[in-house]
Enzyme design. Structure first.
Site, PDB file in Angstrom:
ATOM      1  N   LEU A 216     -19.154  24.564 -30.239  1.00  0.00           N
ATOM      2  CA  LEU A 216     -20.059  24.819 -31.358  1.00  0.00           C
ATOM      3  C   LEU A 216     -20.465  23.503 -32.002  1.00  0.00           C
ATOM      4  CD1 LEU A 216     -18.466  27.907 -33.149  1.00  0.00           C
ATOM      5  CD2 LEU A 216     -20.016  27.831 -31.189  1.00  0.00           C
ATOM      6  N   GLY A 256      -9.836  27.184 -27.626  1.00  0.00           N
ATOM      7  CA  GLY A 256      -9.145  26.496 -28.715  1.00  0.00           C
ATOM      8  C   GLY A 256     -10.153  25.959 -29.712  1.00  0.00           C
ATOM      9  N   GLY A 257      -9.800  25.967 -30.998  1.00  0.00           N
ATOM     10  CA  GLY A 257     -10.710  25.439 -32.006  1.00  0.00           C
ATOM     11  C   GLY A 257     -12.050  26.137 -31.950  1.00  0.00           C
ATOM     12  N   ASP A 258     -13.123  25.343 -31.767  1.00  0.00           N
ATOM     13  CA  ASP A 258     -14.464  25.933 -31.665  1.00  0.00           C
ATOM     14  C   ASP A 258     -14.996  25.860 -30.238  1.00  0.00           C
ATOM     15  OD1 ASP A 258     -14.767  23.216 -31.540  1.00  0.00           O
ATOM     16  OD2 ASP A 258     -16.419  23.088 -32.980  1.00  0.00           O
ATOM     17  N   GLU A 259     -14.086  25.885 -29.263  1.00  0.00           N
ATOM     18  CA  GLU A 259     -14.466  25.849 -27.853  1.00  0.00           C
ATOM     19  C   GLU A 259     -14.216  27.204 -27.184  1.00  0.00           C
ATOM     20  OE1 GLU A 259     -13.959  21.206 -26.468  1.00  0.00           O
ATOM     21  OE2 GLU A 259     -12.326  22.619 -26.078  1.00  0.00           O
TER      22      GLU A 259
END
Length: 342
Positions: A216, A256-259
């Site tokens: 993102l 993970g995170g924004d992935e």
């Protein structure tokens, strides 16, 4: 002597109840699985305690009875119409038949008239989601009495088998939790790596696979200025919109995170990757007016590939798209392996 169910066959389940029972049975994931020592040990104890030559942990579906564990039997399944345990399952309560030849429900059965010459049966239902799905039973080649105390002991043995079924479900649920991202309810990194390894293992078939890594854009300012609750809502929104683009068998995971990661397989995998890349910008308009972009790296492979190398190339390709200000960039493995990262 315990009270027996009426000798008349029990009324069949309604179609809906029958489907619910079958669904509960299949939810166990136990049919057609290999023998397991915990069930074998229970049956050995039961056989020794009651001094019977036959016994089984049996599950009954719509067309057969299937033995998860047994003593005396050398086969693993019978047609449902030849199943004594099906009577216990249909009745949904303990069943004792002191003389199988004297009971009109069981006298014609092959196991009574033929090979095993069975004469006695006692069974306790095993349950899943409140439905009787199987039995723990003992059988003998001569008629015998079975006291209330005997039936209570058999019920206690059945509870051991029931405990194993509960443990089986609990372990399956724990595994599902371990493979699911709690925020988006998508598969997580571990689940995706497992699927990717499996797809790479199918390389000998020459099947095309496309691995995608999506990141993102402008997500960190949303988190920093509007808070993590809004950031979480954005992640859920993106996950739902991406998922709506996919067909059955295509895999989306939160890495993970924004992935997020994608795995597409099949002869049209490359074409599907292009379709998804073209459609993405039109699917991410948020009702709140928040703007979040995406950068997508897509890697196509049709031969042997190392999963880690594929993901590394997808990461490099994603950064190439981000640097170019485009939605997506494409690479082919291994031709574009290890290009200079912008």
């Amino acid at each position: 002597m315990p009270t027996l169910p009426d000798a008349a066959s029990p009324a069949p389940d309604s179609p809906a109840a029958g489907l619910e029972r079958l669904s509960a049975l299949h939810s166990l994931g136990i049919l057609d699985t290999p023998p397991e020592p915990q069930f074998d040990r229970i049956m050995a104890l039961v056989s020794r305690y009651f001094r019977v030559p036959f016994g089984s942990v049996t599950f009954v579906d719509d067309h057969r009875q299937w033995f998860k564990a047994s003593v005396g039997f050398t086969h693993r399944a019978d047609p449902r119409g030849q199943s004594i345990c099906a009577l216990t399952v249909d009745a949904g309560c303990p069943l004792v038949i002191p003389d199988l030849r004297a009971d009109p429900r069981t006298a014609p059965l092959d196991a009574v008239q033929g090979g095993h010459q069975l004469r006695f049966y006692a069974g306790i239902p095993l349950r899943a989601d409140g439905h009787a799905v199987g039995t723990l039973c003992v059988l003998d080649t001569c008629p015998r009495d079975f006291s209330a105390e005997d039936l209570e002991v058999l019920a206690q043995f059945a509870e051991l088998a029931q405990s194993e079924l509960r443990l089986r479900l609990a372990l399956r649920d724990l595994e599902a939790l371990a493979l699911t991202d709690p925020l988006t309810e998508l598969p997580n990194r571990r689940a995706f790596q497992r699927e990717l390894a499996s797809a790479c293992g199918a390389a000998r078939s020459g099947q095309t696979r496309v691995v995608g890594l999506l990141d993102l854009d402008r997500f960190k300012p949303i988190n920093d200025t509007l808070g993590h609750a809004v950031g979480d809502a954005v992640l859920r929104f993106v996950a739902q919109r991406l998922l709506a683009l996919l067909r059955p068998g295509e895999i989306l995971a939160r890495y993970g995170g924004d992935e997020f990661t994608l795995l597409l397989t099949g002869p049209d995998a490359d074409a599907r990757a292009r379709e998804i890349a073209l459609e993405l910008p039109h699917r991410l308009h948020m009702p709140s007016g928040l703007r979040v972009g995406v950068s997508l790296g897509l890697v196509s492979v049709s031969g042997p590939a190392d999963p880690k190398a594929l993901l590394e190339l997808a990461d490099q390709t994603m950064y190439r798209a981000k640097a170019a200000g485009t939605i997506a960039a494409h690479s082919r493995f291994p031709d574009d392996l290890n290009p200079a990262r912008p």
